[in-house]
Design a protein around this motif. Structure first.
Motif, mmCIF file in Angstrom:
data_model
loop_
_atom_site.group_PDB
_atom_site.id
_atom_site.type_symbol
_atom_site.label_atom_id
_atom_site.label_comp_id
_atom_site.label_asym_id
_atom_site.label_seq_id
_atom_site.Cartn_x
_atom_site.Cartn_y
_atom_site.Cartn_z
ATOM 1 N N ARG A 227 -8.170 15.922 1.939
ATOM 2 C CA ARG A 227 -7.269 15.349 2.953
ATOM 3 C C ARG A 227 -5.830 15.352 2.445
ATOM 4 N NH1 ARG A 227 -11.423 15.937 6.372
ATOM 5 N NH2 ARG A 227 -13.272 14.952 5.475
ATOM 6 N N PHE A 228 -5.658 15.077 1.155
ATOM 7 C CA PHE A 228 -4.310 15.080 0.585
ATOM 8 C C PHE A 228 -3.742 16.503 0.532
ATOM 9 C CE2 PHE A 228 -5.951 11.019 -0.716
ATOM 10 C CZ PHE A 228 -4.852 10.183 -0.670
ATOM 11 N N GLN A 263 -6.688 7.202 4.561
ATOM 12 C CA GLN A 263 -7.098 7.132 3.157
ATOM 13 C C GLN A 263 -6.711 5.807 2.512
ATOM 14 O OE1 GLN A 263 -9.127 9.366 1.951
ATOM 15 N NE2 GLN A 263 -8.948 10.350 3.963
ATOM 16 N N PHE A 264 -5.782 5.093 3.138
ATOM 17 C CA PHE A 264 -5.365 3.779 2.640
ATOM 18 C C PHE A 264 -5.746 2.684 3.637
ATOM 19 C CE2 PHE A 264 -2.585 6.876 0.549
ATOM 20 C CZ PHE A 264 -2.866 6.557 -0.781
ATOM 21 N N GLY A 265 -6.880 2.912 4.289
ATOM 22 C CA GLY A 265 -7.409 1.952 5.249
ATOM 23 C C GLY A 265 -8.599 1.208 4.696
ATOM 24 N N HIS A 266 -9.429 0.700 5.597
ATOM 25 C CA HIS A 266 -10.550 -0.164 5.211
ATOM 26 C C HIS A 266 -11.595 0.541 4.365
ATOM 27 C CE1 HIS A 266 -9.552 -3.074 8.756
ATOM 28 N NE2 HIS A 266 -8.705 -3.164 7.764
ATOM 29 N N VAL A 267 -11.547 1.867 4.330
ATOM 30 C CA VAL A 267 -12.465 2.604 3.461
ATOM 31 C C VAL A 267 -12.293 2.189 2.004
ATOM 32 C CG1 VAL A 267 -10.879 4.564 3.156
ATOM 33 C CG2 VAL A 267 -13.345 4.910 2.923
ATOM 34 N N LEU A 268 -11.081 1.772 1.647
ATOM 35 C CA LEU A 268 -10.835 1.345 0.259
ATOM 36 C C LEU A 268 -11.624 0.099 -0.114
ATOM 37 C CD1 LEU A 268 -7.002 1.972 -0.174
ATOM 38 C CD2 LEU A 268 -8.851 3.081 -1.425
ATOM 39 N N HIS A 278 -6.734 6.882 -8.017
ATOM 40 C CA HIS A 278 -6.616 8.323 -7.808
ATOM 41 C C HIS A 278 -5.862 8.644 -6.523
ATOM 42 C CE1 HIS A 278 -8.713 12.490 -7.380
ATOM 43 N NE2 HIS A 278 -7.583 12.598 -8.029
ATOM 44 N N LYS A 279 -6.139 7.909 -5.464
ATOM 45 C CA LYS A 279 -5.443 8.148 -4.196
ATOM 46 C C LYS A 279 -3.948 7.873 -4.326
ATOM 47 C CE LYS A 279 -9.213 7.461 -0.874
ATOM 48 N NZ LYS A 279 -9.680 6.697 0.299
ATOM 49 N N LEU A 280 -3.596 6.825 -5.033
ATOM 50 C CA LEU A 280 -2.167 6.532 -5.237
ATOM 51 C C LEU A 280 -1.500 7.653 -6.019
ATOM 52 C CD1 LEU A 280 -2.316 2.699 -6.025
ATOM 53 C CD2 LEU A 280 -1.455 3.782 -3.944
ATOM 54 N N GLU A 281 -2.210 8.220 -6.983
ATOM 55 C CA GLU A 281 -1.669 9.348 -7.751
ATOM 56 C C GLU A 281 -1.480 10.575 -6.862
ATOM 57 O OE1 GLU A 281 -4.321 10.064 -10.973
ATOM 58 O OE2 GLU A 281 -3.559 8.407 -12.214
ATOM 59 N N LEU A 282 -2.461 10.845 -6.006
ATOM 60 C CA LEU A 282 -2.365 11.997 -5.112
ATOM 61 C C LEU A 282 -1.233 11.832 -4.096
ATOM 62 C CD1 LEU A 282 -6.170 12.582 -4.391
ATOM 63 C CD2 LEU A 282 -4.674 14.061 -5.743
ATOM 64 N N ALA A 283 -1.039 10.610 -3.654
ATOM 65 C CA ALA A 283 -0.016 10.349 -2.634
ATOM 66 C C ALA A 283 1.395 10.328 -3.205
ATOM 67 C CB ALA A 283 -0.308 9.021 -1.940
ATOM 68 N N ALA A 284 1.531 9.981 -4.474
ATOM 69 C CA ALA A 284 2.857 9.742 -5.060
ATOM 70 C C ALA A 284 3.848 10.882 -4.822
ATOM 71 C CB ALA A 284 2.709 9.438 -6.549
ATOM 72 N N PRO A 285 3.512 12.148 -5.126
ATOM 73 C CA PRO A 285 4.515 13.203 -4.906
ATOM 74 C C PRO A 285 4.855 13.425 -3.440
ATOM 75 C CG PRO A 285 2.385 14.151 -5.536
ATOM 76 C CD PRO A 285 2.282 12.677 -5.749
ATOM 77 N N LEU A 286 3.897 13.200 -2.551
ATOM 78 C CA LEU A 286 4.156 13.354 -1.122
ATOM 79 C C LEU A 286 5.074 12.251 -0.623
ATOM 80 C CD1 LEU A 286 0.565 14.268 0.141
ATOM 81 C CD2 LEU A 286 2.362 15.763 -0.741
ATOM 82 N N MET A 287 4.820 11.036 -1.083
ATOM 83 C CA MET A 287 5.669 9.909 -0.698
ATOM 84 C C MET A 287 7.088 10.093 -1.200
ATOM 85 S SD MET A 287 3.993 7.831 1.142
ATOM 86 C CE MET A 287 2.371 7.242 1.602
ATOM 87 N N LYS A 288 7.210 10.533 -2.433
ATOM 88 C CA LYS A 288 8.539 10.713 -3.027
ATOM 89 C C LYS A 288 9.357 11.759 -2.283
ATOM 90 C CE LYS A 288 10.826 11.753 -7.426
ATOM 91 N NZ LYS A 288 10.632 12.087 -8.862
ATOM 92 N N LYS A 289 8.681 12.810 -1.813
ATOM 93 C CA LYS A 289 9.393 13.921 -1.209
ATOM 94 C C LYS A 289 9.620 13.769 0.290
ATOM 95 C CE LYS A 289 9.558 18.937 -1.679
ATOM 96 N NZ LYS A 289 8.888 20.120 -2.276
ATOM 97 N N TYR A 290 8.649 13.151 1.000
ATOM 98 C CA TYR A 290 8.694 13.201 2.457
ATOM 99 C C TYR A 290 8.727 11.840 3.156
ATOM 100 C CZ TYR A 290 7.299 18.029 1.488
ATOM 101 O OH TYR A 290 7.235 19.312 1.014
ATOM 102 N N GLY A 313 3.293 2.425 -5.053
ATOM 103 C CA GLY A 313 2.224 2.347 -6.048
ATOM 104 C C GLY A 313 1.659 0.955 -6.224
ATOM 105 N N LYS A 314 1.707 0.136 -5.181
ATOM 106 C CA LYS A 314 1.286 -1.262 -5.262
ATOM 107 C C LYS A 314 -0.142 -1.405 -4.706
ATOM 108 C CE LYS A 314 5.918 -3.188 -5.251
ATOM 109 N NZ LYS A 314 5.797 -3.750 -6.606
ATOM 110 N N GLY A 315 -1.111 -1.085 -5.568
ATOM 111 C CA GLY A 315 -2.497 -1.117 -5.155
ATOM 112 C C GLY A 315 -3.020 -2.501 -4.840
ATOM 113 N N ALA A 316 -2.673 -3.498 -5.692
ATOM 114 C CA ALA A 316 -3.169 -4.857 -5.481
ATOM 115 C C ALA A 316 -2.644 -5.421 -4.162
ATOM 116 C CB ALA A 316 -2.763 -5.754 -6.648
#
Length: 390
Positions: A227-228, A263-268, A278-290, A313-316
């Motif tokens: 999905r990422f 991917q950052f919904g209730h499935v978590l 892992h999802k936060l790591e995958l999302a980080a470059p996309l968030m930074k750029k777009y 990157g605030k998982g909690a």
């Protein structure tokens, strides 16, 4: 050089283990009001073992619709058969019909007429789900030329649309067979961006999206990593065609809201901490750029806050928001300095460091409010005229 006139539409059907759904699918092409002489079928049996290939051959031998059947080894996805179909198509338009689904009787006649009248390269026909969900927000009215930026057509990027073949030929457009999901979204968005316009046929129903009883839908399977990748490819395509600014933001809403947000919904709440990390790591470059303030403001506060947490990157804090939503608590509205906020978890919590903008309730753009007001005024005038007998 062919001995028969070129058809108006080539219906491309990629079929894998498609029985018995294929029977109704093919019947719906034969029954089109546009007429059998204006349609051809290119059917690609993608390595089926359930009788799909044999049924296609039988249909081709007896049908009044000219039908070419290709048998090939399984390609692993819908993109390969569709690409084969594009290579063989002779129609002015092509339509990608899934073998599980079927047309409404007037579908091709209405869509071809719309494309010819409006001069557009992509024509959307109303989709209705059968035993499954289907997109709804873009079928409010028939539109000769829809704005891909401000309308909801960007939220339907499946391949089941009418495309002018000249557009596909001119740009060498094909489905990316290296992608395990999202290749149709990439193809359709490219057509939106490169084409001469998009039309919407909202009536009658053109396409019936069928949920299989065996639950075999490729979009429902696969690890979240894909999905990422899908989101990244779509974001890159949009960025390639639109410079930073309002138009790019309006299109970027689609991959953020439709692909990343789930991917950052209730499935978590059902996944472990490693999945969140892992999802936060995958999302980080996309968030930074777009991820921009312009994209963020186009989302409602609950969705904006979840993606803001991901961007920071605030998982909690994200998990706290999800738990709040799971228990169906209602957030208080807070007004401060002329702005209204939804006081979801960690609102103005200095330790969390989430900006107020993530919580702000943003009204619709002024031009949309003005259009709504104009429609209300016009409706009131019509009602007065009817009441007065004029």
């Amino acid at each position: 050089m062919t001995e028969h006139p070129s058809p108006d539409v080539t219906v491309i059907i990629g079929a894998y283990e498609a029985m018995p759904y294929l029977v109704k699918c093919l019947e719906s092409v034969e029954n089109q009001t546009i007429g059998a002489d204006r349609v051809e079928i290119v059917a690609v049996d993608d390595g089926s073992t359930d009788g799909t290939g044999e049924y296609l051959d039988e249909f081709a031998a007896r049908s009044k619709v000219r039908t070419r059947v290709v048998h090939q080894a399984n390609s692993g996805g819908p993109g390969g058969p569709r690409n084969t179909g594009i290579e063989l198509a002779e129609g002015r338009y092509v339509f990608f019909l899934d073998a599980d689904d079927h047309f409404g009787e007037e579908a091709l006649e209405r869509m071809v007429a719309m494309g010819d009248r409006a001069g557009t390269d992509v024509i959307l026909g109303k989709v209705v789900g059968v035993n499954r969900g289907a997109p709804k927000s873009m079928w409010g009215a028939t539109v000769e030329r829809a704005d891909i930026y401000t309308s909801n057509v960007k939220f339907t990027l499946s391949a089941q649309k009418l495309f002018r073949r000249e557009l596909l030929v001119r740009h060498g457009m094909r489905f990316d067979t290296s992608m395990r999901t999202g290749e149709d979204a990439l193809f359709t968005m490219e057509a939106y961006l490169r084409g001469s316009g998009v039309s919407v046929v909202a009536d009658p129903t053109c396409y019936y999206l069928v949920g299989r009883d065996d639950g075999k839908h490729i979009t429902k399977t696969g690890h979240y990593d894909i999905r990422f990748v899908s989101a990244q490819r779509l974001m890159e395509l949009i960025a390639e065609h639109e410079r930073p600014g309002k138009k790019r933001d309006q299109l970027m809403v689609r991959p953020f809201a439709t692909t990343l947000l789930p991917q950052f919904g209730h499935v978590l709440l059902r996944q472990d901490e490693e999945a969140l990390r892992h999802k936060l790591e995958l999302a980080a470059p996309l968030m930074k750029k777009y991820w921009t303030p312009g994209v963020a403001r186009l989302l409602k506060p609950e969705d904006r806050l979840r993606l803001t947490c991901a961007a920071l990157g605030k998982g909690a804090e994200l998990m706290a928001v999800l738990e709040f939503q799971r228990t169906r608590q209602k957030a208080e509205k807070v007004t401060s300095r002329g702005r209204t906020y939804l006081a979801l978890p960690h609102f103005r919590d200095r330790a969390a460091g989430i900006p107020d903008a993530a919580y702000e309730i943003v009204g619709p753009p002024l031009h949309r409010r003005l259009r709504r007001k104009a429609r209300r005024v016009a409706g009131a005038v019509r009602r007065r005229l009817v009441g007065s007998g004029r």
